[in-house]
Design a protein around this motif. Structure first.
Motif, PDB file in Angstrom:
ATOM      1  N   GLN A   1       0.830  -1.207   0.000  1.00  6.07           N
ATOM      2  CA  GLN A   1       0.000   0.000   0.000  1.00  6.07           C
ATOM      3  C   GLN A   1       0.868   1.263   0.000  1.00  6.07           C
ATOM      4  N   VAL A   2       1.907   1.239   0.818  1.00  6.24           N
ATOM      5  CA  VAL A   2       2.811   2.397   0.856  1.00  6.24           C
ATOM      6  C   VAL A   2       3.520   2.567  -0.477  1.00  6.24           C
ATOM      7  N   ARG A   3       3.902   1.449  -1.097  1.00  6.95           N
ATOM      8  CA  ARG A   3       4.554   1.516  -2.406  1.00  6.95           C
ATOM      9  C   ARG A   3       3.606   2.103  -3.455  1.00  6.95           C
ATOM     10  N   GLU A   4       2.350   1.705  -3.399  1.00  7.03           N
ATOM     11  CA  GLU A   4       1.368   2.267  -4.342  1.00  7.03           C
ATOM     12  C   GLU A   4       1.256   3.786  -4.156  1.00  7.03           C
ATOM     13  N   GLU A   5       1.281   4.229  -2.903  1.00  5.44           N
ATOM     14  CA  GLU A   5       1.210   5.672  -2.647  1.00  5.44           C
ATOM     15  C   GLU A   5       2.453   6.385  -3.182  1.00  5.44           C
ATOM     16  N   LEU A   6       3.613   5.759  -3.016  1.00  2.00           N
ATOM     17  CA  LEU A   6       4.842   6.372  -3.552  1.00  2.00           C
ATOM     18  C   LEU A   6       4.794   6.447  -5.074  1.00  2.00           C
ATOM     19  N   ILE A   7       4.243   5.416  -5.716  1.00  6.03           N
ATOM     20  CA  ILE A   7       4.113   5.442  -7.177  1.00  6.03           C
ATOM     21  C   ILE A   7       3.188   6.570  -7.609  1.00  6.03           C
ATOM     22  N   ALA A   8       2.060   6.709  -6.897  1.00 11.05           N
ATOM     23  CA  ALA A   8       1.133   7.796  -7.231  1.00 11.05           C
ATOM     24  C   ALA A   8       1.789   9.168  -7.048  1.00 11.05           C
ATOM     25  N   ARG A   9       2.555   9.319  -5.974  1.00 13.65           N
ATOM     26  CA  ARG A   9       3.256  10.593  -5.765  1.00 13.65           C
ATOM     27  C   ARG A   9       4.277  10.855  -6.863  1.00 13.65           C
ATOM     28  N   ALA A  10       4.978   9.808  -7.308  1.00 16.77           N
ATOM     29  CA  ALA A  10       5.953   9.979  -8.391  1.00 16.77           C
ATOM     30  C   ALA A  10       5.267  10.366  -9.697  1.00 16.77           C
ATOM     31  N   GLU A  11       4.098   9.807  -9.959  1.00 12.80           N
ATOM     32  CA  GLU A  11       3.377  10.155 -11.185  1.00 12.80           C
ATOM     33  C   GLU A  11       2.798  11.568 -11.120  1.00 12.80           C
TER      34      GLU A  11
ATOM     35  N   ARG B   1      14.726  12.423  -4.715  1.00 10.39           N
ATOM     36  CA  ARG B   1      15.586  11.808  -3.707  1.00 10.39           C
ATOM     37  C   ARG B   1      14.776  11.293  -2.519  1.00 10.39           C
ATOM     38  N   GLU B   2      13.801  12.070  -2.092  1.00 10.51           N
ATOM     39  CA  GLU B   2      12.991  11.658  -0.945  1.00 10.51           C
ATOM     40  C   GLU B   2      12.189  10.396  -1.254  1.00 10.51           C
ATOM     41  N   LEU B   3      11.606  10.331  -2.461  1.00 10.58           N
ATOM     42  CA  LEU B   3      10.840   9.138  -2.824  1.00 10.58           C
ATOM     43  C   LEU B   3      11.745   7.908  -2.896  1.00 10.58           C
ATOM     44  N   HIS B   4      12.947   8.058  -3.447  1.00  9.30           N
ATOM     45  CA  HIS B   4      13.886   6.936  -3.512  1.00  9.30           C
ATOM     46  C   HIS B   4      14.252   6.454  -2.107  1.00  9.30           C
ATOM     47  N   GLU B   5      14.505   7.377  -1.215  1.00  9.05           N
ATOM     48  CA  GLU B   5      14.891   7.000   0.141  1.00  9.05           C
ATOM     49  C   GLU B   5      13.740   6.290   0.858  1.00  9.05           C
ATOM     50  N   GLN B   6      12.523   6.752   0.676  1.00  6.60           N
ATOM     51  CA  GLN B   6      11.380   6.082   1.301  1.00  6.60           C
ATOM     52  C   GLN B   6      11.190   4.676   0.745  1.00  6.60           C
TER      53      GLN B   6
ATOM     54  N   ASN C   1       9.046  -5.945  -3.855  1.00  8.81           N
ATOM     55  CA  ASN C   1       7.997  -6.266  -4.833  1.00  8.81           C
ATOM     56  C   ASN C   1       8.505  -5.805  -6.194  1.00  8.81           C
ATOM     57  N   GLY C   2       8.889  -6.743  -7.038  1.00  6.87           N
ATOM     58  CA  GLY C   2       9.501  -6.402  -8.324  1.00  6.87           C
ATOM     59  C   GLY C   2       8.549  -5.679  -9.253  1.00  6.87           C
ATOM     60  N   HIS C   3       7.280  -6.077  -9.265  1.00  5.61           N
ATOM     61  CA  HIS C   3       6.314  -5.443 -10.161  1.00  5.61           C
ATOM     62  C   HIS C   3       6.103  -3.971  -9.791  1.00  5.61           C
ATOM     63  N   LEU C   4       5.888  -3.720  -8.507  1.00  6.14           N
ATOM     64  CA  LEU C   4       5.691  -2.328  -8.091  1.00  6.14           C
ATOM     65  C   LEU C   4       6.969  -1.510  -8.271  1.00  6.14           C
ATOM     66  N   TRP C   5       8.118  -2.168  -8.068  1.00 10.87           N
ATOM     67  CA  TRP C   5       9.371  -1.430  -8.274  1.00 10.87           C
ATOM     68  C   TRP C   5       9.526  -1.000  -9.738  1.00 10.87           C
ATOM     69  N   LYS C   6       9.067  -1.825 -10.652  1.00 11.31           N
ATOM     70  CA  LYS C   6       9.163  -1.464 -12.065  1.00 11.31           C
ATOM     71  C   LYS C   6       8.295  -0.255 -12.382  1.00 11.31           C
ATOM     72  N   ARG C   7       7.096  -0.256 -11.849  1.00  9.36           N
ATOM     73  CA  ARG C   7       6.220   0.904 -12.060  1.00  9.36           C
ATOM     74  C   ARG C   7       6.812   2.162 -11.424  1.00  9.36           C
ATOM     75  N   PHE C   8       7.346   1.992 -10.225  1.00 12.62           N
ATOM     76  CA  PHE C   8       7.950   3.150  -9.557  1.00 12.62           C
ATOM     77  C   PHE C   8       9.165   3.665 -10.332  1.00 12.62           C
ATOM     78  N   ASP C   9       9.974   2.752 -10.836  1.00 16.46           N
ATOM     79  CA  ASP C   9      11.178   3.165 -11.567  1.00 16.46           C
ATOM     80  C   ASP C   9      10.813   3.874 -12.865  1.00 16.46           C
ATOM     81  N   GLU C  10       9.749   3.432 -13.538  1.00 19.20           N
ATOM     82  CA  GLU C  10       9.319   4.108 -14.765  1.00 19.20           C
ATOM     83  C   GLU C  10       8.839   5.535 -14.472  1.00 19.20           C
ATOM     84  N   ALA C  11       8.036   5.696 -13.414  1.00 26.71           N
ATOM     85  CA  ALA C  11       7.556   7.034 -13.071  1.00 26.71           C
ATOM     86  C   ALA C  11       8.706   7.957 -12.656  1.00 26.71           C
ATOM     87  N   ILE C  12       9.622   7.391 -11.853  1.00 23.28           N
ATOM     88  CA  ILE C  12      10.755   8.205 -11.406  1.00 23.28           C
ATOM     89  C   ILE C  12      11.689   8.523 -12.572  1.00 23.28           C
ATOM     90  N   SER C  13      11.807   7.616 -13.530  1.00 24.08           N
ATOM     91  CA  SER C  13      12.683   7.863 -14.674  1.00 24.08           C
ATOM     92  C   SER C  13      12.194   9.052 -15.496  1.00 24.08           C
TER      93      SER C  13
END
Length: 880
Positions: free
Chosen positions: A358-368, A390-395, A406-418
């Motif tokens: 759930q926290v990862r989903e929130e971080l992905i939404a914040r990155a988007e 930087r703050e999102l990466h550290e969290q 979670n590899g799937h959520l990490w991929k989504r997060f990495d795409e948004a952060i990229s």
């Protein structure tokens, strides 16, 4: 032969013979350009503007690229401005061709990716990224549809892999449920068997839907293998659970049936049939093994209590390894403790995994949301955006430390952060380029300042040097931002160059500061002397000003020195002014009498009584002329006590007669205002007194002799009138102000009385009351009694029927008074003016205005005629 030859020829070269021109020969016509036919006459245009217009018309016909190239080569040599649109069209065609070729290449690559047996997410995402970076026309067909297909495939495949991971976690949770049910009574487990079977069937259905998907063969092997292993493990666990339930049910009905393998259920069934529990084969544990198991259980319980899911999973695995080594031979109490710890660890891991996701989903939404601006404009890079990344990466790292990744959520997060990082990198590149430019700019300023310092030579214009240094300082201050490290290095070089350039100015400032401090001491010495030497003070001030203009100091220091220089001199002048004021404050008795009389005149003016004003004016003039007994006040005061104001002119205004409260009029005599100096009226009496060039009375040229006087005889000297007492400045100004106010008040009262008299006359005319007509003195000073009696007679008589004569008389009055005539009577006034021009010897309106007034009064009264008559009488009675 002409004086100047049109063509200049060399003296050594003979001129060619003149060409015999034929009268029938004409100038040859220039051959047209071969491209004029295909371009619409571009090359035969008369001027550049016409040529550009023809180029625009020709380009509208969409010529071939080869023809464009030919025309451009021929036209660029003649007119670059006209050839520019052709070059732009060629560039557009070339760019369009390049885009078409690129589109074909990228379309082929996309078709190859989509046509592959297994669709790879990495290939699809790489195509989307590389095509956009290469500038391919993704918004045009066929790349637009291909891009949407690849994006849809990537999205579906990611969702499929995500669902596979979810199914894997669901299988783990179902296995944990079965494990927990094995610790419960077998009746409770039997009741939950049906619901558990439904959940297992539902899980198998969802897993089958995933494997039946067309994209399942493109799923990464690790996801497919994980799903298959979860399916096999869940099937084995559920089959073992169902078999144990069946054995428990059979053993509950038949005591001779086999007992289930679950120890808890077997003990319950033995107790049900009254059998003694078989002792389990015990294995003796060594003290070290028991302590190791107890330590592992304590570690697991501690991590569970602290809520550390990742550490609890590791502790649970370590505990299981310890149990394998001892082959599960532990006492009942320790076994119960171990089972409870493992159950709690499983629950904690499940909840921790769910909360972390759930926290990862929130971080992905914040990155988007970082690239979503409220106004829809693209977000620009900034320092805050960099810090947010930087703050999102550290969290995210902190979450991975406390819970399984979670590899799937990490991929989504990495795409948004990229995507955000691309914007930040672009901004960082701009910042770096700007920093380099700012560094070069500051270095250029330093080099320029060093070159300027090298060009300085004696003598130096200090003011020009200060202005140039100020310009350098402003440029340095307004230069762009650089890093602290670069600024520190540049600041040292700037300081050295600044010191070299400002050395002459600094030396001159030090010398000027010493000189000014010496002048400050001189100012203190001059201010302490009595009496004050004004000439020396002025000379010292001039020296200070000359020094200040020659050598400019810093603003704060210069102001500080100036204040120190001015303070003693200001104190000296203030002391002298206080002494003068103290001397002047001693008002004489005569000045006090004049002040009292002026105050009484002001009070009389406030009352509005003309008679009282005249009396107060006479009293003030009498006080001014009459000295105090003893005659001491009539002498002139000393130079220090004399007023500093210039000699005032005497007011010689004559007021008109103003009625008093009783209705009578009294003339306003010409006032005599006391003056100071030699311009007093008494000092001007007698023409024999003369003033020499030195200003002393009695010296200089004598008065001119009369025509009948004998040679050598002197003209008799006129006796001097007694001098009026000299007034102080305060008394002089008070009496002058009072007299001016009195005259103004009298004029105002006279105007009011004049207006009231005219109003009374008009009222008598309207009521036909001859007794109400004002007296001649009230209407005007020069109005005769006979004229006033004629007006009374006209008012007393009955209204005359001849209205035309009254209207003509009104027009004559307006002409005589030069007041405007109403618009409806303007034509009649012009006609009357033309008629008066033709009458040479007839009296004019200004001479017969009294008779015209009588004519108007003899007629009937109305409001319009009354207003016109009032306007004319206001002017005529005041003028007459």
């Amino acid at each position: 032969m002409p004086l100047f030859s049109i063509f200049s020829r060399s003296k050594t070269v003979d001129a060619p013979p003149p060409v015999q021109s034929s009268p029938t020969r004409t100038a040859p016509v220039a051959a047209s350009h071969p491209l004029d036919e295909v371009t619409g006459g571009i090359f035969s245009a008369d001027n550049s503007a016409q040529r550009q217009q023809r180029v625009a018309s020709w380009l509208a016909s969409n010529p071939e690229p080869a023809l464009l190239q030919t025309v451009y080569k021929a036209l660029s040599a003649r007119d670059q401005g006209a050839a520019k649109p052709i070059r732009q069209r060629m560039n557009d065609i070339r760019q369009s061709q390049q885009q078409e070729e690129a589109a074909q290449d990228w379309a082929a690559k996309a078709e190859k990716i989509l046509a592959a047996e297994n669709f790879h997410i990495a290939d699809g995402m790489a195509w989307l990224r590389d095509a956009a970076k290469a500038g391919a026309p993704l918004s045009k067909e066929p790349l637009a549809s291909l891009r949407s297909r690849i994006a849809e495939q990537v999205k579906q495949l990611e969702e499929l892999q995500h669902k596979a991971m979810v199914q894997k976690e669901a299988a783990v949770l179902l296995a944990q449920r079965i494990d927990v049910l094995s610790t419960k009574p077998w009746q409770h487990a039997a009741q939950a068997q049906e619901a558990l079977a439904q959940d297992v069937q539902k899980w198998n259905t969802h897993a089958q839907e995933l494997t039946d998907s067309p994209l399942w063969r493109s799923v990464e092997p690790r996801h497919a293998n994980a799903l298959e292993s979860s399916r096999a493990q869940l099937a084995l666990v559920f089959e073992a659970f169902s078999a144990a339930i069946a054995q428990a049910r059979a053993a509950a009905e038949d005591p001779q049936a086999l007992l289930p393998q679950v120890q808890v259920w077997a003990d319950e069934l033995r107790a049900l049939h009254g059998m003694v529990a078989e002792p389990a084969p015990s294995v003796e544990l060594t003290q070290a093994q028991r302590e190791a198991v107890i330590a592992a259980v304590a570690t697991l319980e501690r991590t569970i209590k602290q809520g550390q899911a990742k550490q609890s999973a590791q502790a649970a695995a370590k505990l299981r390894e310890q149990l394998k080594e001892v082959q599960g031979s532990v006492d009942a109490e320790l076994e119960k403790r171990i089972n409870q710890a493992l159950i709690d660890a499983g629950d904690l891991q499940g909840w921790a995994r769910w909360g972390a996701n759930q926290v990862r989903e929130e971080l992905i939404a914040r990155a988007e949301r970082l690239l979503q601006s409220p106004d829809g404009k693209p977000v620009a890079g900034s320092k805050s955006l960099q810090l947010a990344v930087r703050e999102l990466h550290e969290q995210w790292r902190q979450i991975d430390r406390t819970s399984p990744p979670n590899g799937h959520l990490w991929k989504r997060f990495d795409e948004a952060i990229s995507k955000v990082r691309a914007v930040v990198d672009e901004w960082l590149g701009k910042v770096k380029a700007e920093s380099q430019a700012h560094k070069a700019e500051r270095q250029a300023i330093i080099d320029e300042l060093r070159a300027f310092a090298a060009t300085l030579s004696e003598p130096v214009d200090l003011k020009a040097l200060q202005r140039q240094l100020q310009q350098f300082a402003n440029r340095w201050r307004n230069a762009g931002h650089v890093s602290d490290k670069v600024f520190t290095a540049l600041q040292a070089s700037w300081k050295q160059a600044w010191d070299a350039a400002s050395a002459p100015l600094d030396a001159a400032r030090k010398a000027s500061t010493l000189k000014r401090r010496e002048m400050i001491e001189e100012a203190k010495a001059l201010a302490a002397t009595e009496p004050l030497d004004v000439r020396a003070v002025k000379a010292l001030q001039q020296r200070w000003q000359a020094e200040a203009q020659a050598v400019p100091l810093e603003r704060k220091l210069e102001q500080k020195l100036w204040d120190a220089f001015r303070q003693p001199l200001d104190e000296a002048f203030n002391r002298k002014s206080e002494q003068r004021q103290q001397h002047q404050q001693a008002i004489s008795a005569h000045d006090q009498r004049v002040l009292d009389a002026a105050k009484a005149l002001e009070q009389a003016c406030a009352s509005g009584n003309a008679q009282a004003i005249h009396s107060a004016m006479d009293a003030l003039q009498h006080v001014i002329r009459t000295p105090v007994e003893g005659g001491s006040e009539s002498s002139a005061s000393s130079a220090d006590a004399a007023p500093s104001a210039a000699t005032a002119d005497a007011a010689s205004t004559t007021a008109e007669a103003a009625p008093d409260n009783a209705g009578t009029a009294s003339p306003a005599p010409k006032p005599v205002v006391a003056v100071r100096g030699d311009d007093r009226p008494s000092a001007q009496v007698g023409a024999a007194a003369s003033v020499s060039s030195t200003g002393r009375h009695g010296e200089g040229r004598q008065a001119p002799r009369s025509a009948g006087a004998e040679r050598g005889a002197r003209a008799p000297r006129a006796e001097r009138a007694p001098l009026a007492p000299r007034l102080g400045d305060k008394a002089f100004r008070a009496q002058r102000t009072a007299m001016e106010n009195a005259l103004a008040t009298l004029r105002k009262l006279a105007a009011q009385a004049h207006g009231e008299s005219i109003t009374q006359l008009l009222h008598a005319w309207q009521t036909r009351d001859a007794q109400a007509v004002p007296a001649a003195a009230q209407l005007g000073r020069k109005l005769t009694a006979s004229q006033a009696n004629a007006w009374k007679s006209a008012v007393a008589a009955d209204p005359a029927p001849n209205t035309q004569q009254a209207a003509k008389a009104l027009l004559r009055l307006e002409i005589a008074a030069e007041v405007p005539t109403p618009a409806e009577h303007l034509s009649a006034r012009r006609a009357l003016q033309l008629e008066l021009l033709t009458q040479r010897h007839a009296p004019g309106p200004a001479e017969t205005w009294s008779e015209d007034v009588a004519t108007v009064l003899a007629g009937a009264a109305d409001d319009a005629s009354a207003k016109r008559l009032q306007a004319a009488l206001k002017v005529l009675l005041r003028r007459g």
